[in-house]
Scaffold this motif. Structure first.
Motif, short mmCIF file in Angstrom:
data_model
loop_
_atom_site.label_atom_id
_atom_site.label_comp_id
_atom_site.label_asym_id
_atom_site.label_seq_id
_atom_site.Cartn_x
_atom_site.Cartn_y
_atom_site.Cartn_z
N ASN A 194 0.83 -1.21 0.00
CA ASN A 194 0.00 0.00 0.00
C ASN A 194 0.86 1.26 0.00
O ASN A 194 0.52 2.25 -0.65
N ILE A 195 1.98 1.22 0.74
CA ILE A 195 2.91 2.34 0.73
C ILE A 195 3.70 2.35 -0.57
O ILE A 195 3.93 3.40 -1.17
N GLY A 196 4.12 1.17 -1.02
CA GLY A 196 4.94 1.08 -2.23
C GLY A 196 4.23 1.59 -3.47
O GLY A 196 4.81 2.35 -4.26
N TYR A 197 2.96 1.20 -3.67
CA TYR A 197 2.22 1.65 -4.86
C TYR A 197 1.99 3.16 -4.82
O TYR A 197 2.19 3.85 -5.83
N ALA A 198 1.57 3.66 -3.66
CA ALA A 198 1.33 5.10 -3.54
C ALA A 198 2.63 5.88 -3.76
O ALA A 198 2.63 6.94 -4.41
N SER A 199 3.74 5.37 -3.22
CA SER A 199 5.04 6.04 -3.40
C SER A 199 5.44 6.08 -4.87
O SER A 199 5.90 7.11 -5.37
N SER A 235 9.95 7.01 2.89
CA SER A 235 8.84 6.14 3.31
C SER A 235 9.06 4.71 2.84
O SER A 235 8.78 3.75 3.57
N ILE A 236 9.59 4.56 1.63
CA ILE A 236 9.89 3.23 1.10
C ILE A 236 10.93 2.53 1.96
O ILE A 236 10.83 1.33 2.24
N GLY A 244 8.75 -1.30 -4.08
CA GLY A 244 8.62 0.16 -4.06
C GLY A 244 9.92 0.84 -4.43
O GLY A 244 9.94 1.84 -5.16
N LEU A 245 11.04 0.30 -3.95
CA LEU A 245 12.35 0.88 -4.25
C LEU A 245 12.68 0.71 -5.74
O LEU A 245 13.11 1.68 -6.40
N MET A 297 20.28 6.61 -0.45
CA MET A 297 19.12 5.95 0.16
C MET A 297 18.96 4.54 -0.38
O MET A 297 18.64 3.61 0.37
N VAL A 298 19.18 4.37 -1.69
CA VAL A 298 19.09 3.03 -2.28
C VAL A 298 20.17 2.13 -1.70
O VAL A 298 19.92 0.96 -1.35
N TYR A 299 21.39 2.65 -1.58
CA TYR A 299 22.49 1.86 -1.02
C TYR A 299 22.16 1.44 0.41
O TYR A 299 22.32 0.27 0.79
#
Length: 505
Positions: A194-199, A235-236, A244-245, A297-299
């Motif tokens: 739910n967070i991933g799709y919205a993000s 948030s992700i 999400g990422l 952030m990805v790292y």
């Protein structure tokens, strides 16, 4: 209607529209989002009855509705007549499919009713990011240690309301500081998706706005979009959603492609166009800073989540299974498990056990599910019952009982959709999304509406591709897709039609 009443009418509709977009991705908001959708439909009917201008625009817009969308809606309406489990199919037509049709209508209505004043893409972006803001706010409260132990046992909207009541009634019993980055924090959501799709949706919208602002030299809007994108990625990281990422990064890449394509088209049509704007050093600095921060952030996200380290081996193990149906029904055989262990004999015992567990329930299990689901799709060309339980019912029949690897769905939207509605249903929805992608590419060279056009194509691509990796052609996700895509499409189509009519006149 008087001018004041028209403005009030548009403002009410815009509020309901943005409110619905804000709450659609969130858990425990079924009643609210249905009230908002019904309110918009009632406002549409009121506008058609009482406003000649709105009535005229609706008559015009009805001719612009794409044929694939019409065929999709018609198919949903008639599928229960031949569905193998007809009674359940009728229930789902009155449920998730009927609600999705209402969302498409509400989105089209928003484009018509707001055609004079328009709706800021910034408002659309902030409304899409509302669940992200709520999630980060709750994560901050959690980090400060203001939640009680009861809340962590009931992380949902009702649990949050109970927590707030306890604060105001003097029963405050905080647990102490808690770092939500340690184990992942869902807030009030039932699942990370739910967070991933919205993000992903919000990142796509803000990426287009960021690049459009860069082209026109608007530093203020660049910084606003920059901050919004960073918050979405934060948030992700907090919720720990790998999809999400990945798709957040993909949305930035696709946004860049769309903007570059539109730049080339505009430049070819008008070589002297100054649409690119002046690119000064401080604007480039904002771009570089965004890339560096997101890269960090990805790292950090991939290092903090141990699932990334074993993901490739889990996927390979899932593809190595000879008979996916048998593995789901009976579990991994001794020989299959031994083959996986032999292939990973250079790894540590803990790593090997993690991969074996992943084949039973994570990435490897999803690969087995996908392969088994494809077999079920080939065996059931007519679909089953139009429900989200179609896979579950069919696999239980196949296994003559409860499968050893028990999943509620195939974790692939296109497989679940085909099992629910048959080959024709899956093909029609695919063609519908493909139509919006093709349409956006065809009109992408329009300088005035480039951001709206690019966001339309971007979201259609996102929902089409994202469906390959999770099940989201169902319930409120269908409403998210219908409400936003129909609004963006009709906004563009109606503007072009009105322009053409004005030139003809």
């Amino acid at each position: 209607m008087s001018i004041n009443k028209d403005k009030l009418y548009e403002r009410v509709y815009a509020t309901a529209f943005l409110g619905c977009i804000s709450v659609l991705p969130m858990s425990d908001t079924i009643a609210l989002r249905n009230i908002l959708l019904v309110s918009m439909v009632l406002l549409i009917l009121g506008g058609i009855i009482f406003s000649s201008n709105i009535r005229h625009h609706f008559a015009l817009s009805s001719k612009l509705i794409p044929l694939p969308l019409v065929l999709w809606v018609v198919y949903l309406a008639v599928f229960p007549f031949w569905a193998p489990m007809s009674e359940i199919a009728w229930e789902n037509l009155r449920g998730q499919w009927g609600e999705s049709i209402v969302a498409w209508i509400a989105g089209l209505g928003a484009a018509v009713i707001l055609s004079n004043t328009g709706l800021s893409l910034w408002k659309l972006g902030f409304a899409s990011a509302f669940p992200i803001l709520v999630h980060l706010l709750l994560a901050g409260v959690s980090y400060l240690g203001l939640f009680s132990a009861d809340y962590y046992g009931h992380q949902n909207l009702s649990g949050l309301i109970s927590e707030v009541i306890s604060w105001t009634s003097g029963e405050f019993n905080p647990t102490g500081q808690y770092n939500p980055l340690d184990t992942g924090f869902l807030g009030i959501e039932s699942q990370p998706g739910n967070i991933g799709y919205a993000s992903s949706v919000a990142i796509g919208i803000f990426s287009i706005l960021f690049l459009a602002a860069k082209r026109t030299g608007n530093l203020k809007e660049m910084i606003m979009a920059f901050g919004s994108i960073i918050l979405c990625f934060l948030s992700i990281l907090v919720v720990r959603t790998r999809g999400g990422l990945i798709f957040g990064l993909l949305m930035i890449g696709l946004a860049t492609v769309f903007v570059n394509l539109s730049t080339k088209t505009i430049s070819l049509r008008n070589p002297r166009s100054d649409f690119l704007g002046a690119v000064s050093s401080y604007k480039n600095l904002v771009v570089y800073l965004l890339v560096v921060i997101i890269g960090c952030m990805v790292y950090f996200g991939t290092k903090a989540d141990p699932r990334w380290a074993t993901m490739v081996d889990k996927v390979q193990a899932g593809f190595s299974i000879a008979d996916p149906i048998a593995s789901i029904c009976e579990g991994l055989s001794h020989d299959e498990e031994l083959a996986i262990r032999d292939r990973l004999n250079a790894k540590s015992p803990t790593y090997i056990e993690e991969v074996i567990g992943g084949v039973r329930g994570q990435d490897g299990g999803r690969i087995i599910l996908m392969r088994a689901g494809m077999q079920l799709v080939l065996e059931n060309p007519l679909g089953l019952d139009g429900s989200r339980q179609s896979y579950e019912r069919l696999i239980r029949v196949k296994c003559s009982g409860m499968p050893e690897l028990n999943f509620a769905n195939s974790h692939n939207s296109w497989i679940d959709l085909s099992l629910a509605l048959g080959w024709i249903g899956g093909a029609l929805f695919f063609i519908t999304l493909l139509y919006f992608i093709r349409y956006s590419l065809m009109v992408l060279g329009d300088e005035e509406y480039m951001p709206v056009i690019a966001i339309l194509g971007l979201l259609a691509i996102f929902w089409l591709i994202r469906g390959l990796f999770d099940t989201l052609y169902r319930e409120h996700y269908l409403q998210m897709q219908g409400l936003t895509i129909s609004y963006l499409f009709m906004t563009i189509a109606l503007k072009f039609s009105l322009k053409k009519s004005a030139r003809t006149s």
